[in-house]
Design a protein around this motif. Structure first.
Motif, PDB file in Angstrom:
ATOM      1  N   ILE A   1      39.977 -13.754 -28.938  1.00  0.00           N
ATOM      2  CA  ILE A   1      39.199 -14.956 -28.658  1.00  0.00           C
ATOM      3  C   ILE A   1      40.129 -16.174 -28.685  1.00  0.00           C
ATOM      4  CG2 ILE A   1      38.581 -15.325 -31.068  1.00  0.00           C
ATOM      5  CD1 ILE A   1      35.820 -16.257 -30.094  1.00  0.00           C
ATOM      6  N   VAL A   2      39.872 -17.112 -27.794  1.00  0.00           N
ATOM      7  CA  VAL A   2      40.625 -18.356 -27.736  1.00  0.00           C
ATOM      8  C   VAL A   2      39.618 -19.492 -27.693  1.00  0.00           C
ATOM      9  CG1 VAL A   2      42.173 -19.778 -26.321  1.00  0.00           C
ATOM     10  CG2 VAL A   2      42.582 -17.338 -26.527  1.00  0.00           C
ATOM     11  N   GLY A   3      39.888 -20.527 -28.440  1.00  0.00           N
ATOM     12  CA  GLY A   3      39.023 -21.708 -28.424  1.00  0.00           C
ATOM     13  C   GLY A   3      39.839 -22.947 -28.120  1.00  0.00           C
ATOM     14  N   PRO A   4      39.401 -23.760 -27.187  1.00  0.00           N
ATOM     15  CA  PRO A   4      40.135 -24.979 -26.855  1.00  0.00           C
ATOM     16  C   PRO A   4      39.898 -26.076 -27.890  1.00  0.00           C
ATOM     17  CG  PRO A   4      38.127 -24.887 -25.597  1.00  0.00           C
ATOM     18  CD  PRO A   4      38.211 -23.600 -26.378  1.00  0.00           C
TER      19      PRO A   4
ATOM     20  N   ILE B   1      38.703 -35.349 -32.865  1.00  0.00           N
ATOM     21  CA  ILE B   1      38.571 -33.888 -32.841  1.00  0.00           C
ATOM     22  C   ILE B   1      37.255 -33.466 -33.474  1.00  0.00           C
ATOM     23  CG2 ILE B   1      39.502 -31.731 -33.771  1.00  0.00           C
ATOM     24  CD1 ILE B   1      42.280 -32.893 -33.372  1.00  0.00           C
ATOM     25  N   GLN B   2      36.571 -32.563 -32.784  1.00  0.00           N
ATOM     26  CA  GLN B   2      35.326 -31.987 -33.286  1.00  0.00           C
ATOM     27  C   GLN B   2      35.655 -30.620 -33.870  1.00  0.00           C
ATOM     28  OE1 GLN B   2      32.335 -30.239 -30.519  1.00  0.00           O
ATOM     29  NE2 GLN B   2      31.045 -31.886 -31.295  1.00  0.00           N
ATOM     30  N   GLU B   3      35.339 -30.429 -35.126  1.00  0.00           N
ATOM     31  CA  GLU B   3      35.609 -29.135 -35.750  1.00  0.00           C
ATOM     32  C   GLU B   3      34.756 -28.055 -35.103  1.00  0.00           C
ATOM     33  OE1 GLU B   3      35.428 -28.974 -39.969  1.00  0.00           O
ATOM     34  OE2 GLU B   3      36.453 -30.884 -40.207  1.00  0.00           O
ATOM     35  N   SER B   4      35.370 -26.920 -34.845  1.00  0.00           N
ATOM     36  CA  SER B   4      34.624 -25.824 -34.230  1.00  0.00           C
ATOM     37  C   SER B   4      34.627 -24.576 -35.105  1.00  0.00           C
ATOM     38  CB  SER B   4      35.217 -25.497 -32.859  1.00  0.00           C
ATOM     39  OG  SER B   4      36.565 -25.091 -32.991  1.00  0.00           O
ATOM     40  N   ALA B   5      35.388 -24.605 -36.191  1.00  0.00           N
ATOM     41  CA  ALA B   5      35.427 -23.452 -37.093  1.00  0.00           C
ATOM     42  C   ALA B   5      35.766 -23.941 -38.491  1.00  0.00           C
ATOM     43  CB  ALA B   5      36.481 -22.453 -36.633  1.00  0.00           C
TER      44      ALA B   5
ATOM     45  N   LEU C   1      30.957 -31.302 -50.586  1.00  0.00           N
ATOM     46  CA  LEU C   1      31.265 -32.600 -51.193  1.00  0.00           C
ATOM     47  C   LEU C   1      32.553 -33.189 -50.616  1.00  0.00           C
ATOM     48  CD1 LEU C   1      30.356 -31.831 -54.905  1.00  0.00           C
ATOM     49  CD2 LEU C   1      29.100 -33.302 -53.305  1.00  0.00           C
ATOM     50  N   TRP C   2      33.566 -32.358 -50.416  1.00  0.00           N
ATOM     51  CA  TRP C   2      34.845 -32.804 -49.871  1.00  0.00           C
ATOM     52  C   TRP C   2      34.650 -33.373 -48.469  1.00  0.00           C
ATOM     53  CZ3 TRP C   2      39.672 -33.594 -51.551  1.00  0.00           C
ATOM     54  CH2 TRP C   2      40.682 -33.712 -50.625  1.00  0.00           C
ATOM     55  N   ARG C   3      33.947 -32.650 -47.616  1.00  0.00           N
ATOM     56  CA  ARG C   3      33.722 -33.119 -46.238  1.00  0.00           C
ATOM     57  C   ARG C   3      32.916 -34.405 -46.241  1.00  0.00           C
ATOM     58  NH1 ARG C   3      33.822 -30.606 -41.562  1.00  0.00           N
ATOM     59  NH2 ARG C   3      31.723 -31.262 -41.089  1.00  0.00           N
ATOM     60  N   GLY C   4      31.927 -34.516 -47.098  1.00  0.00           N
ATOM     61  CA  GLY C   4      31.099 -35.710 -47.160  1.00  0.00           C
ATOM     62  C   GLY C   4      31.842 -36.929 -47.654  1.00  0.00           C
ATOM     63  N   THR C   5      32.885 -36.697 -48.438  1.00  0.00           N
ATOM     64  CA  THR C   5      33.654 -37.796 -49.011  1.00  0.00           C
ATOM     65  C   THR C   5      34.736 -38.304 -48.069  1.00  0.00           C
ATOM     66  OG1 THR C   5      33.312 -36.848 -51.204  1.00  0.00           O
ATOM     67  CG2 THR C   5      35.072 -38.476 -50.999  1.00  0.00           C
ATOM     68  N   PHE C   6      35.406 -37.414 -47.370  1.00  0.00           N
ATOM     69  CA  PHE C   6      36.598 -37.811 -46.626  1.00  0.00           C
ATOM     70  C   PHE C   6      36.440 -37.802 -45.112  1.00  0.00           C
ATOM     71  CE2 PHE C   6      38.147 -36.342 -50.732  1.00  0.00           C
ATOM     72  CZ  PHE C   6      38.844 -37.463 -51.120  1.00  0.00           C
ATOM     73  N   LEU C   7      35.368 -37.311 -44.583  1.00  0.00           N
ATOM     74  CA  LEU C   7      35.233 -37.268 -43.113  1.00  0.00           C
ATOM     75  C   LEU C   7      34.247 -38.284 -42.621  1.00  0.00           C
ATOM     76  CD1 LEU C   7      35.348 -33.461 -42.415  1.00  0.00           C
ATOM     77  CD2 LEU C   7      37.183 -35.117 -42.265  1.00  0.00           C
TER      78      LEU C   7
END
Length: 144
Positions: free
Chosen positions: A112-115, A124-128, A138-144
């Motif tokens: 599988i390949v993802g662009p 950048i939109q996280e895809s995985a 909590l980490w994602r909510g704090t720093f993203l």
């Protein structure tokens, strides 16, 4: 080599987005074997208005079966060695299908390949990601 690519798009009552998505695929039309649009319980009937892409298959499901089941339905009708899944709201800005297919052919252990995906603002939109934990949320909510 790249004529062995099927594109599967699942849509539901979003014809304008679908048209925009299909139009963005026009640049790669010579490399695509077929585009399969799964009309997932939609009341709208997609009208395909593109000249370059010749092979369209439209599959209408009687009810909304969901994205995963819609993609599976598309796969059963596909003839390509490779499948590209697109959501109907995707707009392809830059895409080199020949490069991707060459990579796949030359790396037989790759399945599988993802662009790189970008949001409308160019970020950048996280895809995985890993399975979520309380700490990762909590980490994602704090720093993203």
């Amino acid at each position: 080599m790249t004529k062995d690519v099927s594109v599967v798009i699942v849509t539901r009552n979003r014809e304008k987005l679908l048209q925009r998505c299909l139009k963005s695929l026009n640049k790669e039309a010579g490399s695509i074997r077929e585009i399969i649009v799964v009309n997932n319980g939609s009341t709208q009937i997609p009208v395909i208005k593109l000249k370059k892409i010749k092979c369209f298959i439209i599959i209408k499901t009687p009810k909304n079966v969901g994205v995963a089941a819609g993609r599976n339905i598309g796969i059963t009708k596909s003839k390509g060695k490779y499948i590209i899944f697109l959501d109907d709201d995707v707009v392809i800005k830059s895409f080199n299908l020949n490069k991707i297919m060459s990579y796949m052919e030359n790396n037989i252990n790759v399945g599988i390949v993802g662009p790189k995906l970008l949001n409308n603002n160019g970020k950048i939109q996280e895809s995985a990601r890993s399975f979520p934990t309380l700490l990762s949320i909590l980490w994602r909510g704090t720093f993203l």
